[in-house]
Motif scaffolding. Structure first.
Motif, PDB file in Angstrom:
ATOM      1  N   THR A  48       0.849  -1.181   0.000  1.00 29.19           N
ATOM      2  CA  THR A  48       0.000   0.000   0.000  1.00 29.19           C
ATOM      3  C   THR A  48       0.887   1.234   0.000  1.00 29.19           C
ATOM      4  O   THR A  48       1.708   1.406   0.907  1.00 29.19           O
ATOM      5  CB  THR A  48      -0.943   0.045   1.216  1.00 29.19           C
ATOM      6  N   LEU A  49       0.762   2.052  -1.037  1.00 24.27           N
ATOM      7  CA  LEU A  49       1.536   3.288  -1.172  1.00 24.27           C
ATOM      8  C   LEU A  49       0.611   4.481  -0.978  1.00 24.27           C
ATOM      9  O   LEU A  49      -0.562   4.448  -1.347  1.00 24.27           O
ATOM     10  CB  LEU A  49       2.180   3.364  -2.561  1.00 24.27           C
ATOM     11  N   LYS A  50       1.171   5.548  -0.393  1.00 25.63           N
ATOM     12  CA  LYS A  50       0.410   6.769  -0.152  1.00 25.63           C
ATOM     13  C   LYS A  50       1.083   7.935  -0.870  1.00 25.63           C
ATOM     14  O   LYS A  50       2.303   8.071  -0.837  1.00 25.63           O
ATOM     15  CB  LYS A  50       0.327   7.068   1.350  1.00 25.63           C
ATOM     16  N   TYR A  51       0.261   8.768  -1.484  1.00 30.53           N
ATOM     17  CA  TYR A  51       0.751   9.976  -2.142  1.00 30.53           C
ATOM     18  C   TYR A  51       0.013  11.175  -1.556  1.00 30.53           C
ATOM     19  O   TYR A  51      -1.185  11.342  -1.780  1.00 30.53           O
ATOM     20  CB  TYR A  51       0.532   9.895  -3.653  1.00 30.53           C
ATOM     21  N   ASN A  52       0.735  11.998  -0.791  1.00 34.28           N
ATOM     22  CA  ASN A  52       0.118  13.173  -0.190  1.00 34.28           C
ATOM     23  C   ASN A  52      -0.195  14.248  -1.220  1.00 34.28           C
ATOM     24  O   ASN A  52      -1.057  15.091  -0.997  1.00 34.28           O
ATOM     25  CB  ASN A  52       1.014  13.751   0.903  1.00 34.28           C
ATOM     26  N   TYR A  53       0.551  14.239  -2.310  1.00 33.30           N
ATOM     27  CA  TYR A  53       0.217  15.179  -3.377  1.00 33.30           C
ATOM     28  C   TYR A  53       0.650  14.601  -4.718  1.00 33.30           C
ATOM     29  O   TYR A  53       1.639  13.887  -4.824  1.00 33.30           O
ATOM     30  CB  TYR A  53       0.859  16.551  -3.144  1.00 33.30           C
ATOM     31  N   LEU A  54      -0.130  14.918  -5.717  1.00 31.45           N
ATOM     32  CA  LEU A  54       0.177  14.607  -7.107  1.00 31.45           C
ATOM     33  C   LEU A  54       0.006  15.921  -7.868  1.00 31.45           C
ATOM     34  O   LEU A  54      -1.110  16.383  -8.100  1.00 31.45           O
ATOM     35  CB  LEU A  54      -0.766  13.538  -7.652  1.00 31.45           C
ATOM     36  N   ARG A  55       1.108  16.520  -8.199  1.00 31.01           N
ATOM     37  CA  ARG A  55       1.072  17.844  -8.817  1.00 31.01           C
ATOM     38  C   ARG A  55       0.694  17.729 -10.289  1.00 31.01           C
ATOM     39  O   ARG A  55       1.162  16.841 -11.004  1.00 31.01           O
ATOM     40  CB  ARG A  55       2.443  18.503  -8.675  1.00 31.01           C
ATOM     41  N   GLN A  56      -0.158  18.647 -10.724  1.00 30.10           N
ATOM     42  CA  GLN A  56      -0.604  18.649 -12.117  1.00 30.10           C
ATOM     43  C   GLN A  56      -0.629  20.089 -12.614  1.00 30.10           C
ATOM     44  O   GLN A  56      -1.578  20.839 -12.386  1.00 30.10           O
ATOM     45  CB  GLN A  56      -1.993  18.013 -12.239  1.00 30.10           C
ATOM     46  N   ASP A  57       0.448  20.510 -13.275  1.00 27.29           N
ATOM     47  CA  ASP A  57       0.525  21.848 -13.830  1.00 27.29           C
ATOM     48  C   ASP A  57       1.483  21.817 -15.015  1.00 27.29           C
ATOM     49  O   ASP A  57       1.810  20.744 -15.532  1.00 27.29           O
ATOM     50  CB  ASP A  57       0.956  22.870 -12.772  1.00 27.29           C
ATOM     51  N   GLN A  58       1.958  22.971 -15.445  1.00 23.99           N
ATOM     52  CA  GLN A  58       2.826  23.013 -16.615  1.00 23.99           C
ATOM     53  C   GLN A  58       4.197  22.401 -16.347  1.00 23.99           C
ATOM     54  O   GLN A  58       4.872  21.942 -17.271  1.00 23.99           O
ATOM     55  CB  GLN A  58       2.994  24.460 -17.085  1.00 23.99           C
ATOM     56  N   LYS A  59       4.628  22.371 -15.072  1.00 22.82           N
ATOM     57  CA  LYS A  59       5.949  21.852 -14.744  1.00 22.82           C
ATOM     58  C   LYS A  59       5.930  20.343 -14.509  1.00 22.82           C
ATOM     59  O   LYS A  59       6.841  19.631 -14.931  1.00 22.82           O
ATOM     60  CB  LYS A  59       6.495  22.549 -13.503  1.00 22.82           C
ATOM     61  N   TYR A 201      -9.882  -0.115  -9.521  1.00 23.18           N
ATOM     62  CA  TYR A 201     -10.108   1.316  -9.355  1.00 23.18           C
ATOM     63  C   TYR A 201      -9.001   1.887  -8.480  1.00 23.18           C
ATOM     64  O   TYR A 201      -8.309   1.165  -7.759  1.00 23.18           O
ATOM     65  CB  TYR A 201     -11.468   1.592  -8.700  1.00 23.18           C
ATOM     66  N   VAL A 202      -8.813   3.201  -8.555  1.00 23.97           N
ATOM     67  CA  VAL A 202      -7.896   3.909  -7.680  1.00 23.97           C
ATOM     68  C   VAL A 202      -8.554   5.234  -7.319  1.00 23.97           C
ATOM     69  O   VAL A 202      -9.172   5.887  -8.172  1.00 23.97           O
ATOM     70  CB  VAL A 202      -6.514   4.128  -8.351  1.00 23.97           C
ATOM     71  N   SER A 203      -8.473   5.637  -6.046  1.00 18.08           N
ATOM     72  CA  SER A 203      -9.124   6.856  -5.570  1.00 18.08           C
ATOM     73  C   SER A 203      -8.150   8.027  -5.633  1.00 18.08           C
ATOM     74  O   SER A 203      -7.082   7.992  -5.004  1.00 18.08           O
ATOM     75  CB  SER A 203      -9.626   6.666  -4.132  1.00 18.08           C
ATOM     76  N   LEU A 204      -8.525   9.064  -6.370  1.00 18.50           N
ATOM     77  CA  LEU A 204      -7.704  10.256  -6.540  1.00 18.50           C
ATOM     78  C   LEU A 204      -8.503  11.449  -6.033  1.00 18.50           C
ATOM     79  O   LEU A 204      -9.577  11.759  -6.567  1.00 18.50           O
ATOM     80  CB  LEU A 204      -7.335  10.446  -8.015  1.00 18.50           C
ATOM     81  N   ASP A 205      -8.004  12.109  -5.006  1.00 21.20           N
ATOM     82  CA  ASP A 205      -8.703  13.245  -4.407  1.00 21.20           C
ATOM     83  C   ASP A 205      -8.140  14.554  -4.950  1.00 21.20           C
ATOM     84  O   ASP A 205      -6.924  14.768  -4.932  1.00 21.20           O
ATOM     85  CB  ASP A 205      -8.547  13.236  -2.879  1.00 21.20           C
ATOM     86  N   HIS A 206      -9.043  15.437  -5.403  1.00 21.78           N
ATOM     87  CA  HIS A 206      -8.655  16.755  -5.899  1.00 21.78           C
ATOM     88  C   HIS A 206      -8.877  17.752  -4.760  1.00 21.78           C
ATOM     89  O   HIS A 206      -9.997  18.174  -4.498  1.00 21.78           O
ATOM     90  CB  HIS A 206      -9.499  17.107  -7.120  1.00 21.78           C
ATOM     91  N   PHE A 207      -7.779  18.129  -4.059  1.00 22.74           N
ATOM     92  CA  PHE A 207      -7.942  18.955  -2.860  1.00 22.74           C
ATOM     93  C   PHE A 207      -7.487  20.390  -3.062  1.00 22.74           C
ATOM     94  O   PHE A 207      -7.683  21.234  -2.192  1.00 22.74           O
ATOM     95  CB  PHE A 207      -7.190  18.334  -1.672  1.00 22.74           C
ATOM     96  N   CYS A 208      -6.878  20.693  -4.180  1.00 20.56           N
ATOM     97  CA  CYS A 208      -6.423  22.047  -4.468  1.00 20.56           C
ATOM     98  C   CYS A 208      -6.339  22.184  -5.983  1.00 20.56           C
ATOM     99  O   CYS A 208      -6.284  21.170  -6.702  1.00 20.56           O
ATOM    100  CB  CYS A 208      -5.073  22.315  -3.805  1.00 20.56           C
ATOM    101  N   PHE A 211      -3.381  20.294  -7.350  1.00 19.27           N
ATOM    102  CA  PHE A 211      -2.898  19.158  -6.577  1.00 19.27           C
ATOM    103  C   PHE A 211      -4.007  18.150  -6.323  1.00 19.27           C
ATOM    104  O   PHE A 211      -5.148  18.511  -6.009  1.00 19.27           O
ATOM    105  CB  PHE A 211      -2.329  19.618  -5.228  1.00 19.27           C
ATOM    106  N   HIS A 212      -3.642  16.888  -6.480  1.00 20.19           N
ATOM    107  CA  HIS A 212      -4.468  15.756  -6.072  1.00 20.19           C
ATOM    108  C   HIS A 212      -3.697  14.962  -5.033  1.00 20.19           C
ATOM    109  O   HIS A 212      -2.524  15.216  -4.771  1.00 20.19           O
ATOM    110  CB  HIS A 212      -4.786  14.850  -7.265  1.00 20.19           C
ATOM    111  N   ASP A 213      -4.352  13.966  -4.469  1.00 20.06           N
ATOM    112  CA  ASP A 213      -3.631  12.985  -3.655  1.00 20.06           C
ATOM    113  C   ASP A 213      -4.238  11.610  -3.884  1.00 20.06           C
ATOM    114  O   ASP A 213      -5.315  11.476  -4.472  1.00 20.06           O
ATOM    115  CB  ASP A 213      -3.609  13.349  -2.162  1.00 20.06           C
ATOM    116  N   ALA A 214      -3.510  10.597  -3.449  1.00 17.96           N
ATOM    117  CA  ALA A 214      -3.979   9.206  -3.524  1.00 17.96           C
ATOM    118  C   ALA A 214      -3.535   8.537  -2.236  1.00 17.96           C
ATOM    119  O   ALA A 214      -2.354   8.212  -2.083  1.00 17.96           O
ATOM    120  CB  ALA A 214      -3.409   8.507  -4.749  1.00 17.96           C
TER     121      ALA A 214
END
Length: 227
Positions: A48-59, A201-208, A211-214
């Motif tokens: 089980t892996l945790k991702y506190n943030y998954l950045r999604q922008d131009q960079k 399935y995988v749960s991806l939360d859009h909190f900002c 930024f997402h998290d999983a």
């Protein structure tokens, strides 16, 4: 079964949970005595892996990388290669690790590493990421000087096997010609598990905005050749 490699993303955080498990069948007699046998000798692991943030922008497109990798596998359908995400004793890459000693006639050696106090056979390799040519430093022979008296590199006592001189299959390496008597056979490789997603399935939360998290990405993995 693919050899795609599970992505490394900066947002991964602690803890990393892993659960080894077997498949034991238990029959209980009328007396209460149990008779047990196992359906597998190579354990499977739940990660089980945790991702506190998954950045999604131009960079950075961490979200696209993770979600796209999941979609390309069709959820739990396809398998892939998974490297333990942090360097940890027993789970780090092998570097000049001795897997055998030549006797002048033997050509086949088991591909193994030592983990959890036991020898574990390796099956999952990526072409170009492994070699049997000794590198400059020899952890298995730390007393050898860096240079010999004739200014030859310290690996002169170990053969520099070329790629055409070996083949690997079923957790073993076979050399075209046998290593010489007392010649160390060493392996350098990154270690991969054969894995799949545990769920479809995988749960991806859009909190900002960017930024997402999983919080739970669950994998099933084994050091064996298939799932």
């Amino acid at each position: 079964m693919s050899d795609a490699v599970y992505p490394t993303l900066r947002g991964r955080t602690w803890p990393i949970t892993r659960e080894p498990h077997f498949a034991t069948v238990t029959h209980t007699a009328a007396s209460g005595r149990e008779f047990r046998f196992t359906n597998q000798t190579i354990p499977k692991y739940n990660f089980t892996l945790k991702y506190n943030y998954l950045r999604q922008d131009q960079k950075r497109q961490d979200l696209d990388v993770l979600e796209g990798f999941f979609l390309d596998r069709y959820g739990a359908l396809d398998t892939f290669l998974f490297a333990y995400p942090v360097s940890m004793p027993g789970d780090e890459a092998l570097w000049n690790t001795q897997i055998g000693t030549g006797d002048g006639t033997r050509t086949t050696f088991d591909l193994v590493r030592r983990r959890a106090g036991r020898l574990e056979r390796l099956y999952n390799f990526i072409e170009g990421e492994y070699t049997f040519a000794p590198l400059m430093w020899h952890p298995w022979n730390p007393a050898q000087a860096m240079w010999t008296a004739g200014n030859a590199p310290m690996w002169v006592n170990g053969r520099e096997w070329q790629r055409a001189q070996w083949s690997i299959a079923n957790g073993q390496v076979t050399f075209n010609t046998p290593p010489a008597a007392l010649e160390p056979v060493v392996l350098t490789t990154k270690v991969y598990w054969r894995a799949r997603f545990a769920e479809d399935y995988v749960s991806l939360d859009h909190f900002c905005k960017e930024f997402h998290d999983a919080q739970e990405v669950k994998l099933v993995a084994t050091m064996g050749p298939y799932l």
